[in-house]
Design a protein around this motif. Structure first.
Motif, PDB file in Angstrom:
ATOM      1  N   UNK A  62      82.851 -43.759   9.909  1.00 38.79           N
ATOM      2  CA  UNK A  62      83.313 -43.893   8.489  1.00 38.79           C
ATOM      3  C   UNK A  62      82.385 -43.783   7.372  1.00 38.79           C
ATOM      4  N   UNK A  63      81.149 -44.483   7.681  1.00 32.30           N
ATOM      5  CA  UNK A  63      79.896 -44.309   6.750  1.00 32.30           C
ATOM      6  C   UNK A  63      79.497 -42.891   6.493  1.00 32.30           C
ATOM      7  N   UNK A  64      79.700 -42.198   7.517  1.00 36.00           N
ATOM      8  CA  UNK A  64      79.182 -40.886   7.658  1.00 36.00           C
ATOM      9  C   UNK A  64      79.950 -40.145   6.661  1.00 36.00           C
ATOM     10  N   UNK A  65      81.002 -40.365   6.350  1.00 41.03           N
ATOM     11  CA  UNK A  65      81.972 -39.839   5.229  1.00 41.03           C
ATOM     12  C   UNK A  65      81.756 -40.172   4.047  1.00 41.03           C
ATOM     13  N   UNK A  66      81.146 -41.311   3.692  1.00 38.37           N
ATOM     14  CA  UNK A  66      81.135 -41.887   2.348  1.00 38.37           C
ATOM     15  C   UNK A  66      80.086 -41.194   1.774  1.00 38.37           C
ATOM     16  N   UNK A  67      80.269 -41.221   0.343  1.00 37.58           N
ATOM     17  CA  UNK A  67      79.421 -40.635  -0.632  1.00 37.58           C
ATOM     18  C   UNK A  67      78.109 -41.619  -0.794  1.00 37.58           C
ATOM     19  N   UNK A  68      78.375 -42.875  -0.748  1.00 38.05           N
ATOM     20  CA  UNK A  68      77.210 -43.908  -1.053  1.00 38.05           C
ATOM     21  C   UNK A  68      77.719 -45.300  -0.292  1.00 38.05           C
ATOM     22  N   UNK A  69      76.593 -45.944  -0.002  1.00 37.12           N
ATOM     23  CA  UNK A  69      76.696 -47.428   0.477  1.00 37.12           C
ATOM     24  C   UNK A  69      76.065 -48.259  -0.614  1.00 37.12           C
TER      25      UNK A  69
END
Length: 268
Positions: A160-167
């Motif tokens: 899911x992080x791979x689809x995020x724009x930012x952490x």
């Protein structure tokens, strides 16, 4: 550390040259990675041994009350190989381009804890600016207004992080995961460990001190370092990255490729 080994006809063995030593987490992270030799393959002849496993780390040496950091160590973004099922899970649940925010740390990582109210202020401002903000839900309190997303494993969290724009969150597993899947980040380091050691140049790394103490017990130095990082600084960095900006030239905030910095301190 293992990246590209298989293409050279080698595999990396993390262990003591007699045993390949994996933790429970290792079985998750190395799944599907042909560059890493699994336990049971210690007698194969294609191995490159690296003494990096639980209790023995290249980035530092345990000492009473904490760690002595290795000033020559540099983090290299890792790799993770997802299954089709994990990718489908992520696509069904994670809004593309959302901001992942993580306000919590492990109980033993007290010196990585940034004030919760500052996380809430950053989330509030991002929501007001029109961004989707999500938080992985695993029993800890969820920030007001953000979208909770449950995840069965750390691997699915990274898918899911791979689809995020930012952490946005503390130095730790998720910031390493963000680097591995190519997601940019605002990482709150405080004063426990220096961005030069475990930071990435593609992230904005906020270091609130002149030294990295390595203390594992509750530390006044680390508390002051965290307090020195304001919500405005985190939000501004996030807003810049979300609009296609890059790391600015503030040297305190950036991991470096240019060698150790004199401000890294190994003593508690």
């Amino acid at each position: 550390m293992a990246r590209g080994a298989r293409a050279r006809g080698k595999r990396v063995a993390f262990g003591d040259r007699h045993r390949i030593i994996w933790s429970v987490e290792s079985h998750q992270i190395y799944q599907g990675n042909a560059n890493v030799a699994p336990p049971g393959d210690a007698r194969y002849l294609d191995l490159i041994w690296i003494p990096h496993y639980k209790g023995v780390r290249l980035y530092g040496t345990p000492r009473p009350g904490g760690w002595k950091w290795n000033p020559d160590f540099r983090s290299i973004p890792g790799e993770i190989f997802f299954t089709p099922q994990e990718l489908a899970f992520a696509e069904a649940r994670m809004p593309a381009g959302a901001v992942v925010i993580e306000p919590h740390v492990k109980p033993m990582a007290v010196n990585k804890r940034w004030p919760l109210e500052r996380f809430q202020e950053v989330a509030r401002r991002l929501l007001r600016a029109g961004h989707r903000v999500v938080q992985f839900s695993y029993g800890q309190p969820v920030l007001a207004g953000v979208m909770p997303i449950s995840s069965p494993t750390f691997r699915t969290s990274l898918a899911m992080m791979a689809r995020a724009g930012l952490y946005i969150g503390p130095e730790g597993g998720l910031h390493h995961g963000a680097a591995a899947v190519g997601t940019t980040a605002v990482v709150i380091f405080g004063g426990y460990i220096h961005p030069m050691t475990t930071g990435y140049a593609t992230h904005v790394n906020l270091f609130g001190s002149d030294e990295a103490c390595g203390n594992t017990g509750a530390c006044e130095h680390c508390r002051r370092a965290m307090r020195a990082i304001e919500a405005e600084e985190v939000f501004s960095a996030a807003a810049r990255l979300l609009t296609g900006g890059v790391n600015d030239d503030h040297p305190q905030n950036l991991a470096s490729r240019d060698g150790p910095r004199s401000s890294v301190c190994s003593s508690g």
